[in-house]
Design a protein around this motif. Sequence first.
Motif, PDB file in Angstrom:
ATOM      1  N   UNK A 144    -127.829 -86.905 -39.880  1.00 30.14           N
ATOM      2  CA  UNK A 144    -127.720 -87.348 -38.566  1.00 30.14           C
ATOM      3  C   UNK A 144    -126.642 -86.617 -37.889  1.00 30.14           C
ATOM      4  N   UNK A 145    -125.575 -86.342 -38.641  1.00 28.79           N
ATOM      5  CA  UNK A 145    -124.395 -85.610 -38.157  1.00 28.79           C
ATOM      6  C   UNK A 145    -124.774 -84.108 -38.000  1.00 28.79           C
ATOM      7  N   UNK A 146    -125.352 -83.440 -38.961  1.00 32.06           N
ATOM      8  CA  UNK A 146    -125.777 -82.219 -38.793  1.00 32.06           C
ATOM      9  C   UNK A 146    -126.501 -82.122 -37.493  1.00 32.06           C
ATOM     10  N   UNK A 147    -127.532 -83.004 -37.274  1.00 28.27           N
ATOM     11  CA  UNK A 147    -128.441 -82.814 -36.220  1.00 28.27           C
ATOM     12  C   UNK A 147    -127.847 -83.090 -34.820  1.00 28.27           C
ATOM     13  N   UNK A 148    -126.648 -83.681 -35.023  1.00 27.71           N
ATOM     14  CA  UNK A 148    -125.833 -83.829 -33.684  1.00 27.71           C
ATOM     15  C   UNK A 148    -125.114 -82.839 -33.453  1.00 27.71           C
ATOM     16  N   UNK A 149    -124.444 -82.320 -34.213  1.00 30.37           N
ATOM     17  CA  UNK A 149    -123.839 -81.109 -34.177  1.00 30.37           C
ATOM     18  C   UNK A 149    -124.665 -79.786 -33.580  1.00 30.37           C
ATOM     19  N   UNK A 150    -126.025 -79.951 -34.007  1.00 34.38           N
ATOM     20  CA  UNK A 150    -126.744 -78.777 -33.617  1.00 34.38           C
ATOM     21  C   UNK A 150    -127.386 -78.763 -32.202  1.00 34.38           C
ATOM     22  N   UNK A 151    -127.074 -80.115 -31.614  1.00 35.17           N
ATOM     23  CA  UNK A 151    -127.812 -79.919 -30.362  1.00 35.17           C
ATOM     24  C   UNK A 151    -126.693 -80.020 -29.190  1.00 35.17           C
TER      25      UNK A 151
END
Lengths: 300, 300
Positions: free
Chosen positions: B293-300
Amino acid sequence: MTDIKNIEWIAVDWGTSNLRVWAMQGAQVLAQAQSGDGMGGLTRDGFGPALTALIADWNVGPATPIIACGMVGSRQGWVEAPYRAVPCAPLDAQLITVPDTSLNVRVIPGLRQDTPADVMRGEETQIAGFLALNPGWDGVICLPGTHAKWVQISAGEVVSFQTFMSGELFALLSGHSVLRHSVQSGDGDQAAFDEAVSDTISRPEKLAARLFSIRASDLLQATAPATARARLSGLLIGAELAAARPYWLGQNIALIGTPEHSRNYASALAAQGVPATITDAERMTLAGLTAAYRHSKDAT
Amino acid sequence: MTDIKNIEWIAVDWGTSNLRVWAMQGAQVLAQAQSGDGMGGLTRDGFGPALTALIADWNVGPATPIIACGMVGSRQGWVEAPYRAVPCAPLDAQLITVPDTSLNVRVIPGLRQDTPADVMRGEETQIAGFLALNPGWDGVICLPGTHAKWVQISAGEVVSFQTFMSGELFALLSGHSVLRHSVQSGDGDQAAFDEAVSDTISRPEKLAARLFSIRASDLLQATAPATARARLSGLLIGAELAAARPYWLGQNIALIGTPEHSRNYASALAAQGVPATITDAERMTLAGLTAAYRHSKDAT
C-alpha cells in the motif's frame, strides 16, 4: 437363463472396487461376469445378495464350491480370513468358510509379514497361480497396481514382501491435487517417462522437489498434458524402484499386472539393465483360484 | 452497521479457499472479517459481490484503496496479475488494477522462476512483510503449508525458490488414501515424528517404502492413530528436508506459517542442528500488504 452345463465350481475375485466371477469346469472357463459390487461398497449382509445376483443365470446349487480371493476376506469383508504369516507357501489347503449363507463359499487368506509390517490380500492367489504355471521358479515377483507389491520367492514360498502406494499416489495426485489441471489423459510420452524414472531412481529425494514443478512447467511453459502425465508416472515409479532396489538388483523378475502397468515397470527396469517377464494378471488369478480349488478338494 | 471511522485502506488476503479482509488505518488494524469465498469456488464475476458482501458494514467508498494478494491474481482469479521473474524484490510499485468494478482494487503479482520452473502467489507478500520488519536480513525463508516454499533471500531480493507439495500430500494421504483409516486426529507423538523425519531425511527413498507400512502397522499391531499421524507427517517433512538441503544447510532460517506447521519444521530442522526463527504468518501478510500500500502511494 443362459444354458451353461457342467459347472463344477465358481471362481471369484472380489476386490475393493470390483467383483468378478467365472463358471469353471476344472481349469476351463465356461462363462464369466462382473459388477461394481466391490467390498468397499458393501456391508456384511450385502455380499450374499451381490454374489447371488451376479451368478443368478448360472446353474449353481448350494453344494457348488465357490472359491474367492481378495478383500472379501478382510475385516470389513464377508468373513475375516486371518492372515497367514510369511515365510509360507502362497496357498495352503486351509480356506475360510463363509458362515450363514446358502452358498458354499470359501475364502483364501491373505499373507502378513511382521517385520517390517506388511500385508497382502489377493496377490497371494496370483502368486500361487504364477508358481502353479512355473513350478520351481525362484526370483522376485512384482505386482504393480494401487498398492504395488514386491515379493521374494524361494522354494515355492513367499519369503518377504514390501508394498508401495505408488498407484494410489498417482491416482490422488492426478485426480485430486493441483497437478490434476496439468496431467489430463494423453498418449504416453516415453522420453519424459524415462527421464523422470532416471531422476528419482538415482536421486529419490527429487520426488518431493519435482512434483510441483509439473504444475509450474505447465503454467510457465504450457507443457503437453501427456508429457506431464508421463513425468508424474515416471517420478513415482522411479522412487519406488529406488526403494525396492534390494528386491530387483541382480534378480529374476516377473511382473503380474495390467498391460499398461507392466509395460511401464518393464521399461523402467530395462533402463536399469534388468529384464522382466510380463504375465497376464487375470490368467494368474484364475490359475491361483484353480490351485486353491484343487488343494481344497485334495484336503476333503 | 458497525461504526468504524477513519478507514484509510483495505487489506485483502484472497487464497484458493478463503477470503480475509482487514480495515486499516496506516499499519493499524481497525476491524477484520473473513469468509469461505476463496478463489477456487468463484467465477470471474463472483469476486466483486463476494468482497462487497464481506465489507458491506464498513464505510468503504469507490476511492478507498483496496490491496489484495494471493490466488485472486491467478489466471482463474479476478484479474490475471502476470508473474514477475526472479531475481527481484518481492514487491515493487506495480500493482494490477481490477477492471470493471466500482471498487478501487489492486492486486500484487506473484513471482516466477524459469529454471527450474516454479511459481508463487501470496508468499511474496509475506516475504515482503518479513523483510519490512527485518530490514537487511539475508538468509532462507521457509513457508510451510499446502505448497511449502523455500526461498533464498539476498540484498532484499528473492534469488531463487522451490515449492514442495508435502502439505497437499499429507491432506490427500490422511484424508483420501487407505491410510485415512489409520491416521485419525490425535495429539502429536513427538518421538514418532522425530524418528520418521530422521528416516527420510537420511534415506529419502524410504518415503515410498514406508507409507503403506503405516497402514500395515495399524492392521497388525494396532498402532495409535496419533502415532501413525505423526509418522506420516514426519516422513513427508523429512523427505522435503532431504530435497531442500541446499536451501537450509548452514543457513539463517526464518519460518512463516501456522503455529503447528512452524513447530514441526523447527523441530525437524533443530534435529539437524539448524536453528530457525518462527514468525506469525498473519502478521507477515499484513506487513506485506501494508508495504505494498505504501509503495503504491509513493508511486502515485
